[in-house]
Design a protein around this motif. Structure first.
Motif, PDB file in Angstrom:
ATOM      1  N   PRO A 170      36.380  37.653  38.799  1.00 52.88           N
ATOM      2  CA  PRO A 170      36.526  38.998  39.727  1.00 52.88           C
ATOM      3  C   PRO A 170      36.988  39.804  38.762  1.00 52.88           C
ATOM      4  CG  PRO A 170      37.666  37.557  41.348  1.00 52.88           C
ATOM      5  CD  PRO A 170      37.541  37.231  39.322  1.00 52.88           C
ATOM      6  N   ILE A 171      35.772  40.991  38.447  1.00 52.97           N
ATOM      7  CA  ILE A 171      35.982  42.175  38.190  1.00 52.97           C
ATOM      8  C   ILE A 171      37.333  43.016  38.680  1.00 52.97           C
ATOM      9  CG2 ILE A 171      35.335  44.063  37.079  1.00 52.97           C
ATOM     10  CD1 ILE A 171      32.926  42.980  37.213  1.00 52.97           C
ATOM     11  N   ASP A 172      38.316  43.259  37.937  1.00 50.25           N
ATOM     12  CA  ASP A 172      39.439  44.154  38.023  1.00 50.25           C
ATOM     13  C   ASP A 172      40.119  45.132  37.640  1.00 50.25           C
ATOM     14  OD1 ASP A 172      41.041  42.978  36.728  1.00 50.25           O
ATOM     15  OD2 ASP A 172      41.670  41.759  36.944  1.00 50.25           O
ATOM     16  N   LYS A 173      41.373  45.763  37.265  1.00 50.45           N
ATOM     17  CA  LYS A 173      41.497  47.077  37.038  1.00 50.45           C
ATOM     18  C   LYS A 173      41.953  46.751  35.561  1.00 50.45           C
ATOM     19  CE  LYS A 173      46.478  46.682  37.405  1.00 50.45           C
ATOM     20  NZ  LYS A 173      48.083  47.940  38.125  1.00 50.45           N
ATOM     21  N   VAL A 174      42.050  45.351  34.457  1.00 46.41           N
ATOM     22  CA  VAL A 174      41.918  45.195  33.006  1.00 46.41           C
ATOM     23  C   VAL A 174      40.397  45.231  33.373  1.00 46.41           C
ATOM     24  CG1 VAL A 174      44.679  45.237  33.662  1.00 46.41           C
ATOM     25  CG2 VAL A 174      43.107  43.421  33.432  1.00 46.41           C
ATOM     26  N   HIS A 175      40.141  44.817  33.490  1.00 48.60           N
ATOM     27  CA  HIS A 175      38.199  44.043  33.171  1.00 48.60           C
ATOM     28  C   HIS A 175      37.305  45.390  32.221  1.00 48.60           C
ATOM     29  CE1 HIS A 175      33.838  42.116  33.273  1.00 48.60           C
ATOM     30  NE2 HIS A 175      35.163  41.649  33.415  1.00 48.60           N
ATOM     31  N   PRO A 176      36.841  45.293  31.365  1.00 51.98           N
ATOM     32  CA  PRO A 176      36.039  45.783  30.681  1.00 51.98           C
ATOM     33  C   PRO A 176      34.771  47.030  31.517  1.00 51.98           C
ATOM     34  CG  PRO A 176      36.030  44.225  29.031  1.00 51.98           C
ATOM     35  CD  PRO A 176      36.801  43.260  31.098  1.00 51.98           C
ATOM     36  N   GLN A 177      34.510  45.718  32.624  1.00 52.05           N
ATOM     37  CA  GLN A 177      33.215  46.342  33.676  1.00 52.05           C
ATOM     38  C   GLN A 177      33.992  47.487  34.951  1.00 52.05           C
ATOM     39  OE1 GLN A 177      32.076  43.336  30.990  1.00 52.05           O
ATOM     40  NE2 GLN A 177      31.626  45.918  30.349  1.00 52.05           N
ATOM     41  N   PRO A 179      35.292  49.779  36.856  1.00 55.82           N
ATOM     42  CA  PRO A 179      34.867  50.863  37.926  1.00 55.82           C
ATOM     43  C   PRO A 179      35.423  51.894  37.362  1.00 55.82           C
ATOM     44  CG  PRO A 179      35.833  49.985  39.608  1.00 55.82           C
ATOM     45  CD  PRO A 179      35.816  48.551  38.757  1.00 55.82           C
ATOM     46  N   LEU A 180      34.626  53.140  36.616  1.00 50.90           N
ATOM     47  CA  LEU A 180      35.350  54.886  35.915  1.00 50.90           C
ATOM     48  C   LEU A 180      36.299  55.119  37.571  1.00 50.90           C
ATOM     49  CD1 LEU A 180      32.179  56.218  35.278  1.00 50.90           C
ATOM     50  CD2 LEU A 180      33.959  54.920  33.685  1.00 50.90           C
ATOM     51  N   THR A 181      36.035  54.485  39.095  1.00 54.29           N
ATOM     52  CA  THR A 181      36.895  55.167  39.971  1.00 54.29           C
ATOM     53  C   THR A 181      38.038  54.334  40.254  1.00 54.29           C
ATOM     54  OG1 THR A 181      36.298  57.745  39.838  1.00 54.29           O
ATOM     55  CG2 THR A 181      37.863  56.655  41.115  1.00 54.29           C
ATOM     56  N   ASP A 182      39.069  53.944  40.708  1.00 57.47           N
ATOM     57  CA  ASP A 182      39.253  52.890  41.719  1.00 57.47           C
ATOM     58  C   ASP A 182      38.931  52.952  42.988  1.00 57.47           C
ATOM     59  OD1 ASP A 182      40.377  51.176  39.750  1.00 57.47           O
ATOM     60  OD2 ASP A 182      42.569  51.787  39.670  1.00 57.47           O
ATOM     61  N   SER A 183      38.298  51.443  43.955  1.00 56.40           N
ATOM     62  CA  SER A 183      37.982  52.160  45.427  1.00 56.40           C
ATOM     63  C   SER A 183      38.046  50.495  45.789  1.00 56.40           C
ATOM     64  CB  SER A 183      36.806  52.974  45.722  1.00 56.40           C
ATOM     65  OG  SER A 183      35.707  52.668  45.448  1.00 56.40           O
ATOM     66  N   ASP A 184      37.499  50.505  47.300  1.00 57.71           N
ATOM     67  CA  ASP A 184      37.170  48.843  47.671  1.00 57.71           C
ATOM     68  C   ASP A 184      35.733  48.597  47.692  1.00 57.71           C
ATOM     69  OD1 ASP A 184      40.251  48.622  47.941  1.00 57.71           O
ATOM     70  OD2 ASP A 184      40.072  48.936  50.303  1.00 57.71           O
ATOM     71  N   THR A 185      34.964  49.922  47.549  1.00 62.96           N
ATOM     72  CA  THR A 185      33.735  49.630  47.734  1.00 62.96           C
ATOM     73  C   THR A 185      33.293  49.264  45.935  1.00 62.96           C
ATOM     74  OG1 THR A 185      33.958  51.157  49.714  1.00 62.96           O
ATOM     75  CG2 THR A 185      31.610  50.910  48.411  1.00 62.96           C
ATOM     76  N   ALA A 186      33.510  49.563  45.528  1.00 58.22           N
ATOM     77  CA  ALA A 186      33.048  49.870  43.911  1.00 58.22           C
ATOM     78  C   ALA A 186      33.023  48.565  43.169  1.00 58.22           C
ATOM     79  CB  ALA A 186      34.037  51.525  43.137  1.00 58.22           C
ATOM     80  N   TYR A 187      34.686  47.905  43.378  1.00 56.10           N
ATOM     81  CA  TYR A 187      34.958  46.169  43.185  1.00 56.10           C
ATOM     82  C   TYR A 187      34.298  45.977  43.902  1.00 56.10           C
ATOM     83  CZ  TYR A 187      39.135  48.087  40.358  1.00 56.10           C
ATOM     84  OH  TYR A 187      39.978  48.607  38.689  1.00 56.10           O
ATOM     85  N   ALA A 188      33.930  46.044  45.289  1.00 60.93           N
ATOM     86  CA  ALA A 188      33.030  44.694  45.991  1.00 60.93           C
ATOM     87  C   ALA A 188      31.543  44.950  45.616  1.00 60.93           C
ATOM     88  CB  ALA A 188      33.482  45.430  48.185  1.00 60.93           C
ATOM     89  N   ARG A 189      30.964  45.863  45.030  1.00 57.50           N
ATOM     90  CA  ARG A 189      29.947  46.196  44.598  1.00 57.50           C
ATOM     91  C   ARG A 189      30.329  45.403  42.997  1.00 57.50           C
ATOM     92  NH1 ARG A 189      27.817  49.192  40.949  1.00 57.50           N
ATOM     93  NH2 ARG A 189      29.693  50.490  41.239  1.00 57.50           N
ATOM     94  N   ASN A 191      31.660  42.672  41.999  1.00 64.83           N
ATOM     95  CA  ASN A 191      31.707  41.480  42.127  1.00 64.83           C
ATOM     96  C   ASN A 191      31.330  40.268  43.232  1.00 64.83           C
ATOM     97  OD1 ASN A 191      33.900  41.254  40.553  1.00 64.83           O
ATOM     98  ND2 ASN A 191      35.712  42.282  41.963  1.00 64.83           N
ATOM     99  N   LYS A 192      29.489  41.023  43.430  1.00 62.13           N
ATOM    100  CA  LYS A 192      29.332  40.705  44.212  1.00 62.13           C
ATOM    101  C   LYS A 192      27.768  39.239  43.470  1.00 62.13           C
ATOM    102  CE  LYS A 192      25.288  41.121  46.945  1.00 62.13           C
ATOM    103  NZ  LYS A 192      23.657  41.294  47.754  1.00 62.13           N
ATOM    104  N   GLY A 193      28.666  37.678  44.139  1.00 62.05           N
ATOM    105  CA  GLY A 193      28.086  37.098  43.246  1.00 62.05           C
ATOM    106  C   GLY A 193      29.801  36.868  42.822  1.00 62.05           C
ATOM    107  N   ARG A 194      30.631  36.739  42.486  1.00 66.82           N
ATOM    108  CA  ARG A 194      31.620  36.450  41.817  1.00 66.82           C
ATOM    109  C   ARG A 194      32.041  35.261  42.926  1.00 66.82           C
ATOM    110  NH1 ARG A 194      32.962  38.560  36.549  1.00 66.82           N
ATOM    111  NH2 ARG A 194      31.101  39.854  35.746  1.00 66.82           N
ATOM    112  N   ASP A 195      32.770  34.294  42.044  1.00 63.65           N
ATOM    113  CA  ASP A 195      34.150  33.773  43.184  1.00 63.65           C
ATOM    114  C   ASP A 195      35.387  33.245  42.399  1.00 63.65           C
ATOM    115  OD1 ASP A 195      34.948  30.926  44.160  1.00 63.65           O
ATOM    116  OD2 ASP A 195      32.949  30.957  44.802  1.00 63.65           O
TER     117      ASP A 195
END
Length: 453
Positions: A170-177, A179-189, A191-195
């Protein structure tokens, strides 16, 4: 081998307080039935060794601008693929690496089997993102193990818990991809399909491979946890199950403190102060620790980075680590062709010169008892078994006189360590005055060896 048996007994009083403090235990739950005395015995070789080599090597050696280049420049897997396609370390000779480490006085080594980028130097059956699928066509970890083991150097593996290449991580705050701004919505989008459960199985399987396929592994350096929001910690890694599996596969292994298991009395074997100053190491005295340091400002090969530590700075780190009861692991970042660059070789050569003459003040040593006052501007190390106290002369006395304050009646004999040449002693009140030659020996930091009563 003869030296280890008496040392294990003589160092017990110094070490037991450290381990007992850390496991003081019974205030924290335990994951095993190991006693403090058993831990001392398991880690004895490591605390005796004091000095190791870290090796950070991966695809990031090709861009040659920091091992976190994928993160810093937000590089996608597709763009980063060119480094995998071009990876061909034609000058990789691990036997040469091992000889250089041994000459520098390093007793153990830790290699990055997989760093955050996800590329594996070993032949894992769980991925094709590995050295055997590149032009190298070799299990580079196996060659490292064979070469270093042949030189009598203990074997360590670094393995990143993080993986910026794996599709289920899952993409998190140290992942290259990220989001530009931290938010639950941005990370959920994103990480869709990641497990994470699937990635966790991958992690567990790879650690099992590393600890099953290469014989006895002495150290496992796992890196790293960041359990705050949009990060990852022990629940994400399932660290409890992971460390139990690690100890099942390699019962004598030593594991670092980056699994986020500080809530357990035995969730970690040593602290890992990273890139701290020699002065900061004093606060770890009485604990079990290893400071990880670079020759320069980067762990991976960085062609244009020029803040390389001087020989004196490297010696200060080594001496300060031992004088505060800890270890130093110094990092080399090999080039994309698989060799140490000239700056690393120069640093290793300078350490080889000093350690050849003065390693007795490092191996089997720790901090000196409080009954020995530290001479002005110098640093002390102490070998309890041999009854030797070592004075590291950071400032060579211009008048050739070294005052040992309050040492009257405590010292039998004094000599330089590098050549065992006698130094005359004279009592002066409650002190001892040593007479040194006017000309400083040909070592950046000469060492005086004192035989204590």
């Amino acid at each position: 081998m003869k030296k280890l048996l008496p040392l294990a007994c003589c160092m017990l009083l110094i070490l037991v307080s450290s381990f007992t403090n850390e496991t003081s235990a019974q205030t924290k739950p335990s994951l095993s039935n190991e006693t403090p005395a058993q831990k001392i015995k398991r880690m004895q070789w490591w605390t005796d060794a004091r000095f190791g080599m870290f090796i950070h090597w991966g695809l990031y050696a090709l861009p040659a601008r920091h091992e976190w280049v994928k993160n810093q420049e937000r590089i996608t897997n597709e763009t980063y693929q060119k480094y995998f396609d071009e990876f061909n370390p034609d000058l990789f000779e691990p036997k040469k690496w091992a000889k250089e480490a041994k000459a520098a006085g390093m007793k153990y080594a830790v290699l990055t089997t997989k760093h955050h980028e996800g590329f594996c130097l070993f032949d894992s059956k769980y991925t094709d993102y590995k050295a055997t699928k590149t032009a190298a066509k070799r299990d580079l970890v196996k060659e490292y193990v064979d070469a270093f083991r042949a030189e009598g150097i203990k074997i360590g593996f670094y393995y990143s818990l993080i993986d910026w290449h794996h599709p289920d991580f899952p993409i998190d705050k140290v992942h290259p991809q990220r989001p530009l701004t931290d938010s639950d919505t941005a990370y959920a989008r994103l990480n869709k399909g990641r497990d994470m459960a699937k990635y966790r199985t991958y992690l567990y399987n790879q650690v099992t491979e590393l600890l099953s396929n290469y014989g006895k592994i002495d150290i496992l350096w796992l890196d790293f946890s960041y359990p705050e929001k949009y990060g990852k910690g022990k629940n994400d890694w399932n660290s409890v199950a992971l460390i139990k599996q690690i100890r099942k596969l390699q019962p004598g292994i030593i594991v670092d403190n980056r699994l986020d298991l500080g809530d357990y009395a035995d969730g970690e074997d040593f602290d890992t102060p990273e890139q701290v100053s020699p002065e900061e190491l004093a606060k770890y005295k009485g604990k079990t620790w290893e400071t990880c340091q670079t020759f320069s400002g980067s762990w991976g090969y960085y062609r244009d980075e020029n803040s390389w530590k001087t020989h004196r700075q490297l010696l200060d780190l080594l001496i300060s680590s031992t004088s505060n009861g800890g270890n130093l692991i110094l990092n080399v970042g090999p080039t994309a062709r698989g060799e140490f660059d000239y700056r690393a070789n120069n640093a290793l050569d300078s350490l080889s010169h000093w350690m050849h003459a003065n390693n007795k003040s490092i191996y089997y040593c720790s901090f000196a008892p409080d009954t020995y006052q530290v001479p002005s501007n110098d640093k002390l190390t102490y070998n309890a078994a041999a009854k030797r106290l070592y004075v590291h002369l950071f400032e060579y006395p211009a008048d050739g006189k070294l005052l040992l304050p309050g040492y009257k009646g405590k010292i039998k004999y004094a000599q330089f360590l590098h050549d065992n040449s006698e130094l005359k002693m004279m009592e002066q009140g409650n002190d001892i005055l040593l007479t040194l030659p006017e000309k400083k020996p040909v070592y950046e930091i000469p060492v005086v060896e004192l035989t204590v009563n």
